[in-house]
Design a protein around this motif. Structure first.
Motif, PDB file in Angstrom:
ATOM      1  N   LEU A 150       0.842  -1.208   0.000  1.00  0.00           N
ATOM      2  CA  LEU A 150       0.000   0.000   0.000  1.00  0.00           C
ATOM      3  C   LEU A 150       0.875   1.255   0.000  1.00  0.00           C
ATOM      4  O   LEU A 150       0.564   2.244  -0.677  1.00  0.00           O
ATOM      5  CB  LEU A 150      -0.950  -0.017   1.205  1.00  0.00           C
ATOM      6  N   GLU A 151       1.982   1.189   0.746  1.00  0.00           N
ATOM      7  CA  GLU A 151       2.919   2.327   0.766  1.00  0.00           C
ATOM      8  C   GLU A 151       3.512   2.570  -0.623  1.00  0.00           C
ATOM      9  O   GLU A 151       3.823   3.699  -1.001  1.00  0.00           O
ATOM     10  CB  GLU A 151       4.047   2.070   1.774  1.00  0.00           C
ATOM     11  N   ALA A 152       3.636   1.478  -1.381  1.00  0.00           N
ATOM     12  CA  ALA A 152       4.190   1.598  -2.746  1.00  0.00           C
ATOM     13  C   ALA A 152       3.122   2.040  -3.755  1.00  0.00           C
ATOM     14  O   ALA A 152       3.370   2.058  -4.962  1.00  0.00           O
ATOM     15  CB  ALA A 152       4.790   0.254  -3.161  1.00  0.00           C
ATOM     16  N   GLY A 153       1.911   2.339  -3.245  1.00  0.00           N
ATOM     17  CA  GLY A 153       0.866   2.863  -4.132  1.00  0.00           C
ATOM     18  C   GLY A 153       0.068   1.788  -4.859  1.00  0.00           C
ATOM     19  O   GLY A 153      -0.565   2.059  -5.886  1.00  0.00           O
ATOM     20  N   LYS A 154       0.071   0.558  -4.315  1.00  0.00           N
ATOM     21  CA  LYS A 154      -0.635  -0.540  -4.980  1.00  0.00           C
ATOM     22  C   LYS A 154      -2.082  -0.666  -4.494  1.00  0.00           C
ATOM     23  O   LYS A 154      -2.436  -0.196  -3.403  1.00  0.00           O
ATOM     24  CB  LYS A 154       0.083  -1.869  -4.695  1.00  0.00           C
ATOM     25  N   ALA A 155      -2.888  -1.333  -5.319  1.00  0.00           N
ATOM     26  CA  ALA A 155      -4.249  -1.719  -4.921  1.00  0.00           C
ATOM     27  C   ALA A 155      -4.209  -3.201  -4.547  1.00  0.00           C
ATOM     28  O   ALA A 155      -3.765  -4.032  -5.337  1.00  0.00           O
ATOM     29  CB  ALA A 155      -5.222  -1.489  -6.068  1.00  0.00           C
ATOM     30  N   VAL A 156      -4.643  -3.487  -3.318  1.00  0.00           N
ATOM     31  CA  VAL A 156      -4.585  -4.865  -2.808  1.00  0.00           C
ATOM     32  C   VAL A 156      -5.998  -5.333  -2.490  1.00  0.00           C
ATOM     33  O   VAL A 156      -6.749  -4.634  -1.799  1.00  0.00           O
ATOM     34  CB  VAL A 156      -3.717  -4.938  -1.528  1.00  0.00           C
ATOM     35  N   GLY A 157      -6.373  -6.509  -2.991  1.00  0.00           N
ATOM     36  CA  GLY A 157      -7.708  -7.061  -2.727  1.00  0.00           C
ATOM     37  C   GLY A 157      -7.637  -8.208  -1.734  1.00  0.00           C
ATOM     38  O   GLY A 157      -6.614  -8.885  -1.616  1.00  0.00           O
ATOM     39  N   LEU A 158      -8.737  -8.411  -1.021  1.00  0.00           N
ATOM     40  CA  LEU A 158      -8.851  -9.543  -0.083  1.00  0.00           C
ATOM     41  C   LEU A 158     -10.126 -10.301  -0.407  1.00  0.00           C
ATOM     42  O   LEU A 158     -11.211  -9.711  -0.475  1.00  0.00           O
ATOM     43  CB  LEU A 158      -8.915  -9.025   1.363  1.00  0.00           C
ATOM     44  N   VAL A 159      -9.996 -11.616  -0.611  1.00  0.00           N
ATOM     45  CA  VAL A 159     -11.185 -12.457  -0.777  1.00  0.00           C
ATOM     46  C   VAL A 159     -11.057 -13.654   0.158  1.00  0.00           C
ATOM     47  O   VAL A 159      -9.963 -14.044   0.551  1.00  0.00           O
ATOM     48  CB  VAL A 159     -11.352 -12.988  -2.230  1.00  0.00           C
ATOM     49  N   SER A 160     -12.220 -14.233   0.512  1.00  0.00           N
ATOM     50  CA  SER A 160     -12.180 -15.501   1.243  1.00  0.00           C
ATOM     51  C   SER A 160     -12.700 -16.596   0.315  1.00  0.00           C
ATOM     52  O   SER A 160     -12.998 -16.333  -0.853  1.00  0.00           O
ATOM     53  CB  SER A 160     -12.988 -15.400   2.538  1.00  0.00           C
ATOM     54  N   ASP A 161     -12.827 -17.806   0.830  1.00  0.00           N
ATOM     55  CA  ASP A 161     -13.262 -18.909  -0.042  1.00  0.00           C
ATOM     56  C   ASP A 161     -14.676 -18.689  -0.542  1.00  0.00           C
ATOM     57  O   ASP A 161     -15.029 -19.135  -1.629  1.00  0.00           O
ATOM     58  CB  ASP A 161     -13.223 -20.239   0.727  1.00  0.00           C
ATOM     59  N   ALA A 162     -15.496 -18.044   0.295  1.00  0.00           N
ATOM     60  CA  ALA A 162     -16.905 -17.859  -0.076  1.00  0.00           C
ATOM     61  C   ALA A 162     -17.470 -16.664   0.665  1.00  0.00           C
ATOM     62  O   ALA A 162     -17.147 -16.436   1.826  1.00  0.00           O
ATOM     63  CB  ALA A 162     -17.710 -19.106   0.296  1.00  0.00           C
ATOM     64  N   GLY A 163     -18.320 -15.908  -0.006  1.00  0.00           N
ATOM     65  CA  GLY A 163     -19.045 -14.826   0.647  1.00  0.00           C
ATOM     66  C   GLY A 163     -18.164 -13.641   0.982  1.00  0.00           C
ATOM     67  O   GLY A 163     -17.184 -13.341   0.291  1.00  0.00           O
ATOM     68  N   MET A 164     -18.539 -12.966   2.074  1.00  0.00           N
ATOM     69  CA  MET A 164     -17.801 -11.773   2.469  1.00  0.00           C
ATOM     70  C   MET A 164     -16.628 -12.149   3.379  1.00  0.00           C
ATOM     71  O   MET A 164     -16.817 -12.868   4.368  1.00  0.00           O
ATOM     72  CB  MET A 164     -18.719 -10.796   3.217  1.00  0.00           C
ATOM     73  N   PRO A 165     -15.427 -11.647   3.075  1.00  0.00           N
ATOM     74  CA  PRO A 165     -14.302 -11.827   3.991  1.00  0.00           C
ATOM     75  C   PRO A 165     -14.663 -11.286   5.376  1.00  0.00           C
ATOM     76  O   PRO A 165     -15.512 -10.378   5.494  1.00  0.00           O
ATOM     77  CB  PRO A 165     -13.185 -10.994   3.349  1.00  0.00           C
ATOM     78  N   LEU A 166     -14.036 -11.833   6.401  1.00  0.00           N
ATOM     79  CA  LEU A 166     -14.218 -11.434   7.810  1.00  0.00           C
ATOM     80  C   LEU A 166     -15.505 -11.981   8.441  1.00  0.00           C
ATOM     81  O   LEU A 166     -15.647 -11.958   9.656  1.00  0.00           O
ATOM     82  CB  LEU A 166     -14.182  -9.914   8.031  1.00  0.00           C
ATOM     83  N   ILE A 167     -16.481 -12.410   7.633  1.00  0.00           N
ATOM     84  CA  ILE A 167     -17.699 -12.976   8.212  1.00  0.00           C
ATOM     85  C   ILE A 167     -17.410 -14.454   8.462  1.00  0.00           C
ATOM     86  O   ILE A 167     -17.446 -15.276   7.532  1.00  0.00           O
ATOM     87  CB  ILE A 167     -18.924 -12.793   7.271  1.00  0.00           C
ATOM     88  N   SER A 168     -17.063 -14.781   9.714  1.00  0.00           N
ATOM     89  CA  SER A 168     -16.583 -16.126  10.090  1.00  0.00           C
ATOM     90  C   SER A 168     -15.432 -16.551   9.168  1.00  0.00           C
ATOM     91  O   SER A 168     -15.317 -17.719   8.797  1.00  0.00           O
ATOM     92  CB  SER A 168     -17.707 -17.163  10.038  1.00  0.00           C
ATOM     93  N   ASP A 169     -14.623 -15.615   8.772  1.00  0.00           N
ATOM     94  CA  ASP A 169     -13.505 -15.853   7.863  1.00  0.00           C
ATOM     95  C   ASP A 169     -12.345 -14.933   8.242  1.00  0.00           C
ATOM     96  O   ASP A 169     -12.544 -13.946   8.952  1.00  0.00           O
ATOM     97  CB  ASP A 169     -13.946 -15.534   6.414  1.00  0.00           C
ATOM     98  N   PRO A 170     -11.135 -15.225   7.730  1.00  0.00           N
ATOM     99  CA  PRO A 170      -9.972 -14.390   8.061  1.00  0.00           C
ATOM    100  C   PRO A 170     -10.072 -12.977   7.484  1.00  0.00           C
ATOM    101  O   PRO A 170     -10.899 -12.723   6.616  1.00  0.00           O
ATOM    102  CB  PRO A 170      -8.802 -15.130   7.402  1.00  0.00           C
TER     103      PRO A 170
END
Ligand code: SAM
Length: 228
Positions: A74-94
């Motif tokens: 992020l400091e280098a100006g990149k766009a970083v995405g987060l996905v989980s195996d299914a559904g919304m990340p963080l909802i009973s997921d990492p």
């Protein structure tokens, strides 16, 4: 390119690969790097949409060690995405640690909302209009599970639980014992070929599962006390 630098929490399908938003497809195609709970599973989704993207695994066992690398990107100006195996990340997921760290470091965080099993099941139950409780996965062991269920004896709102195929019958048995005749709804394999929806008492649902397949993923909803 409409995806500026920053961190993107991206919703993906809970089964049916067509349940992708245009925005999720575009964002997955435009981020510089994708953090995925299981790169192999996300690879299947990316292949379906002909997206080629560098991926790094980010699961409960390595999430903490991923934080510094993500902040550096992020400091280098990149766009970083987060996905989980299914559904919304963080909802009973990492993802909770990374999202908190990114926020503390002052980088923008954007949600690309998608389906989540809990709201999909609630919409099918007919309950939840006046609020609900989401309790995630009950404890694996019966004593802990029963303790949790005891907390809901007086709960007026519907309570949404996640459960796996391995423990669904044990959960039904404990609900029967602790909550008796309370109405219960389950949604199995939502959006998939063998989607099954059932409502009844826990005893009735247990009997149903004895004579039908109990394979797959379940959302279980304890009905509101009033029975409305
Ligand atoms: N992040 C996901 C979400 O947004 O719903 C939840 C991930 S959690 C590790 C997996 C659990 O969610 C499953 O064990 C099941 O309880 C529930 N789940 C996920 N997909 C489902 C589906 N298609 N049908 C029923 N339950 C599902």
């Amino acid at each position: 390119m409409d995806t500026p630098p920053g961190f993107y929490v991206i919703g993906t399908p809970i089964g049916n690969l067509e349940d992708m938003t245009y925005r999720a497809v575009r964002t997955l195609g435009e981020v510089d790097l994708l953090l995925a709970e299981d790169t192999r599973k996300t690879g299947i989704l990316l292949q379906r949409y002909e997206i080629h993207k560098p991926m790094r695994s980010c699961h409960e066992f390595n999430e903490a060690s991923r934080v510094a690398g993500v902040i550096a990107e992020l400091e280098a100006g990149k766009a970083v995405g987060l996905v989980s195996d299914a559904g919304m990340p963080l909802i009973s997921d990492p993802g909770a640690r990374i999202v908190s760290a990114v926020r503390e470091a002052g980088f923008p965080i954007t949600a690309i909302p998608g389906p989540t099993a809990l709201t999909t099941a609630l919409s099918l139950s007919g309950w939840g209009g006046d609020g609900f409780v989401f309790a995630g996965f009950p404890p694996n062991k019966s004593a802990g599970r029963r303790r949790l269920l005891t907390e809901f004896v007086e709960e007026k709102r519907p309570v949404v639980l996640y459960e796996s195929t391995h423990r669904i019958q044990k959960l039904m048995a404990d609900i029967q014992e602790i909550l008796g005749e309370r109405s219960v709804f389950f949604a199995r394999e939502l959006t998939k070929k063998f989607e099954t929806l059932q409502m009844g008492t826990a005893a009735e649902l247990a009997a149903f599962l004895d004579t039908h397949s109990s394979k797959g993923e379940f959302v279980v909803i304890l009905g509101p006390l009033s029975g409305k």
